[in-house]
Design a protein around this motif. Structure first.
Motif, PDB file in Angstrom:
ATOM      1  N   UNK A 129       0.828  -1.199   0.000  1.00  0.00           N
ATOM      2  CA  UNK A 129       0.000   0.000   0.000  1.00  0.00           C
ATOM      3  C   UNK A 129       0.871   1.261   0.000  1.00  0.00           C
ATOM      4  N   UNK A 130       1.939   1.235   0.802  1.00  0.00           N
ATOM      5  CA  UNK A 130       2.849   2.377   0.828  1.00  0.00           C
ATOM      6  C   UNK A 130       3.445   2.643  -0.543  1.00  0.00           C
ATOM      7  N   UNK A 131       3.835   1.555  -1.227  1.00  0.00           N
ATOM      8  CA  UNK A 131       4.412   1.692  -2.554  1.00  0.00           C
ATOM      9  C   UNK A 131       3.403   2.322  -3.512  1.00  0.00           C
ATOM     10  N   UNK A 132       2.131   1.852  -3.417  1.00  0.00           N
ATOM     11  CA  UNK A 132       1.107   2.348  -4.331  1.00  0.00           C
ATOM     12  C   UNK A 132       0.769   3.802  -4.027  1.00  0.00           C
ATOM     13  N   UNK A 133       0.524   4.084  -2.754  1.00  0.00           N
ATOM     14  CA  UNK A 133       0.069   5.429  -2.383  1.00  0.00           C
ATOM     15  C   UNK A 133       1.180   6.458  -2.620  1.00  0.00           C
ATOM     16  N   UNK A 134       2.421   6.073  -2.314  1.00  0.00           N
ATOM     17  CA  UNK A 134       3.534   6.981  -2.567  1.00  0.00           C
ATOM     18  C   UNK A 134       3.612   7.315  -4.050  1.00  0.00           C
ATOM     19  N   UNK A 188       2.500  10.448   2.657  1.00  0.00           N
ATOM     20  CA  UNK A 188       1.218   9.778   2.403  1.00  0.00           C
ATOM     21  C   UNK A 188       1.353   8.282   2.675  1.00  0.00           C
ATOM     22  N   UNK A 189       2.502   7.709   2.271  1.00  0.00           N
ATOM     23  CA  UNK A 189       2.720   6.284   2.508  1.00  0.00           C
ATOM     24  C   UNK A 189       2.788   5.998   4.001  1.00  0.00           C
ATOM     25  N   UNK A 190       3.440   6.895   4.754  1.00  0.00           N
ATOM     26  CA  UNK A 190       3.527   6.716   6.205  1.00  0.00           C
ATOM     27  C   UNK A 190       2.135   6.793   6.823  1.00  0.00           C
ATOM     28  N   UNK A 204       8.857   2.247   3.858  1.00  0.00           N
ATOM     29  CA  UNK A 204       9.714   1.271   3.184  1.00  0.00           C
ATOM     30  C   UNK A 204       9.142   0.896   1.821  1.00  0.00           C
ATOM     31  N   UNK A 205       7.814   0.738   1.769  1.00  0.00           N
ATOM     32  CA  UNK A 205       7.174   0.429   0.485  1.00  0.00           C
ATOM     33  C   UNK A 205       7.336   1.579  -0.496  1.00  0.00           C
TER      34      UNK A 205
END
Lengths: 313, 350
Positions: A50-55, A71-73, A212-213
């Motif tokens: 999710x972090x990877x996608x949202x970032x 945003x990812x955080x 991290x993502x």
């Protein structure tokens, strides 16, 4: 033999080590925080996705790179809150809840990604973080480009290791966190609510996982595609055991792991006749080996996976 | 506010829990559909129509249910004994690969069909077992948590499949595509319905659900595996051989997941690729939880998932909603089910 030396003496290889290690450092610190406060967080794989996608999505729709990380955080913390809500006050199975969070967060990410880009055959790219040369230090031969010519999030991850090590061992909050992972009853007796402390710490740890993502899409690569996290989250869970739940050793573990990964990537191109899949298997097998080696020495936080209910022993 | 354990969770609540959980998940997914700009009621109507509205839809739904019943059972039997087998995906793939490898032996193809099928099914199940016995061995011998090892082995297993189908087991007639040599005709599962993909594997899966139910509720093994899960120390004190019980549970669980892969390749695909399973192994975990680990409930939960997946495919074409909505709904239902089980067991007191 000289081929191996060529690889080991190349700047590119050592530069890659820190780059590969960054998402692992952030993820491992995240898992470490959660487990230190007494909660297993198997949501990491999905939270990283999710972090990877949202970032990526934030930057793709015009946001700043750092806003993407933020945003990812925040997204990670939100899923962390969900995990905490189910496992801490309700005391549900941490294994199953974590897997549920992973399945939900990753499928939700794919859903949102497909809504944002309904028909793209190749994933759309963003302009990622560029290496940031530290003045003077980056001019040192060999060490300069390896250590001081990384992207900003990598420096941030390294600083976070120090901050977390200091916070966990040198501050009252850190003491309370570690104590909650060992004996929540004792914490409660001191007038600190272990329930809220656990919820807050899990959210902070999950925020690190989300970051991290985001590193994957905003620095290591420049686009998002499904299944891109590729088990990195699970590797982080293994690295925490390897690190014996200590931030400094977590850094060491992530670096060691990244070293092997960078090395096998380069070895693939020079060693002929060995199928590439064998090389790709190495990281996973290495993680299992690390678990076996460390399992005996592991001193697991005593209250890990034990829900706390006031007045119940 | 505090939670108080109910002395006797009522039967009505136990049955209402999964229904409430699924409804809650459907409402959340409905919101996501609405945000994407489509009418959720219409979307769900299309999902049902896609899954049940035609002969093709029904046969596809049941075809999809088959592996999900087996991977669901695999997770259910393991979780009951608190053996965290998250490796269903890898066991599925290696089970499938074992069938293809077995089929390469010329003698297998020459056997009469029932015998060839039986041998191939056994091969798939045995390989699935072995893949789970490794992490269980590491847990019993070194105290390594099997959650992480089974998860990591999933990646190793799929890479191994990729290695084999691009190497020793590659089909030379596949125009360079990485796929395994086909399963011999003698080992193909007979079709249940002409001109469809529905095959006899569904019957095997249903029989296995009954067998698992019988094992768990009517045998010493079932009692022991439940005791090992509820309270290992008390169980050991009462004379339950924990190690042996867990090994038996692992054989059953890994065997079922391996069987799922074997049946999928013998009944549907005919050869192995690295996209043989759209996460059947992981879906099995959701299905087991939705069924509250009850083997007969697994059938219903597997059917629900299959309806979502098959229906969402045709719905997404009509409304241009990403078909990932099915994954979201199924994963969401796992979380809501956990809460529902909790509410069935506890009452909230102020």
């Amino acid at each position: 033999m000289s081929v191996l030396l060529d690889i080991l003496s190349s700047v590119g290889m050592w530069e890659a080590v820190l780059r590969i290690a960054t998402p692992l450092i952030l993820g491992t610190l995240g898992v470490l925080l959660c487990e230190r406060v007494g909660v297993l967080n198997l949501g990491i794989e999905g939270i990283m996705t999710f972090g990877a996608m949202v970032g990526w999505l934030t930057v793709y729709s015009g946001g700043d790179l750092w806003v993407g990380i933020l945003a990812a955080a925040a997204g990670g913390a939100a899923f962390g809150f969900l995990h905490a809500l189910l496992t801490v006050p309700l005391g549900l199975s941490q294994h199953v809840t974590g897997l549920g969070i992973t399945l939900f967060a990753s499928s939700f990410s794919y859903y949102v990604f497909r809504l944002a880009v309904p028909t793209a055959s190749s994933p759309p790219t963003v302009e990622p973080f560029r290496p940031l040369a530290v003045p003077v230090l980056s001019d040192i031969p060999f060490i300069g480009p390896v250590l001081f010519n990384q992207t900003a999030p990598t420096y941030m991850a390294l600083i976070l290791v120090a901050v977390l090590a200091w916070g966990l061992y040198r501050t009252p909050l850190g003491l309370a966190i570690r104590m909650t992972g060992e004996n929540p009853h004792a914490v409660d007796a001191q007038g600190i609510d272990p329930i809220w402390l656990r919820i807050g710490t899990i959210m902070a740890g999950s925020a690190l996982m989300g970051m991290g993502g985001a590193f994957l899409t905003l620095a290591a690569f420049n686009s998002f595609f499904p299944t891109m996290v590729q088990g990195r989250g699970w590797i982080c869970v293994a690295l925490v055991v390897f690190a014996l739940w200590r931030p400094g050793r977590a850094l060491l573990g992530a670096l060691l792991f990244a070293f092997f990964d960078a090395f096998q990537l380069r070895l693939q191109t020079v060693v002929e006749g060995v199928p590439y899949q064998l090389f790709l298997m190495l990281p996973y097998i290495l993680s299992i080996v690390a678990l076996i080696v460390m399992a005996r020495r592991a001193r697991v936080p005593q209250a890990l996976m034990q829900p706390y209910r006031r007045g119940e022993r | 506010m505090r939670f108080e354990r109910r002395d006797h969770p009522s039967r009505a609540l136990t049955i209402a829990a999964p229904i409430g959980a699924v409804l809650a998940a459907l409402i959340v997914a409905g919101l996501l559909i609405a945000i994407a700009g489509a009418n959720p009621i219409r979307a769900y109507g299309l999902i049902l129509k896609g899954a049940f509205g035609s002969r093709l839809g029904i046969s596809e739904t049941l075809t999809r249910t088959t592996p999900l019943i087996l991977t669901g059972l695999a997770a259910a039997v393991a979780f009951r004994a608190r053996l965290w087998n998250i490796g269903g995906e890898g066991q599925f793939y290696l089970g499938a690969l074992a069938v293809a490898a077995f089929g390469m032996i010329p003698a297998i193809g020459a056997l009469p069909a029932p015998l060839a099928i039986l041998l191939c099914l056994i091969a798939g199940a045995v390989v699935g077992m072995i893949l789970l016995l490794v992490p269980l061995g590491l847990r019993l011998k070194f105290g390594v948590d099997e959650v992480v090892t089974t998860l990591l082995l999933n990646f190793v297993a799929v890479l191994f499949v990729s290695l084999m189908i691009e190497g020793a087991m590659k089909d030379p007639l596949a125009f360079g595509w990485p796929q395994s040599v086909p399963v011999p005709e003698a080992a193909e599962l007979p079709k249940l319905l002409a001109r469809s993909r529905l095959h006899a594997g569904l019957l095997i899966a249903l029989v296995m659900a009954v067998v698992v139910w019988w094992l768990q509720s009517r045998t010493v093994f079932g009692m022991r595996s439940r005791a090992a899960g509820l309270n290992p120390r008390a169980a050991a004190f009462a004379g339950v051989p924990l190690g042996r019980t867990l090994i038996a549970v692992a054989c059953l669980s890994g065997g079922l997941a391996g069987l799922a892969g074997a049946i999928e390749v013998m009944g549907v695909k005919g050869y192995v690729t690295t996209d043989l399973s759209p996460n059947y192994g992981y879906s099995g975990i959701v299905i087991a939880m939705l069924a509250n680990l009850n083997p007969i409930g697994v059938i219903a939960a597997a059917l629900f998932s299959a309806v979502m997946f098959v229906g969402a495919d045709s719905m997404s074409r009509a409304l241009s909603i990403p078909s990932y909505i099915a994954d979201v709904t199924v994963a969401m239902s796992l979380l809501t089910m956990l809460v529902a089980i909790f509410l069935a067991q506890y009452r909230i007191r102020r």
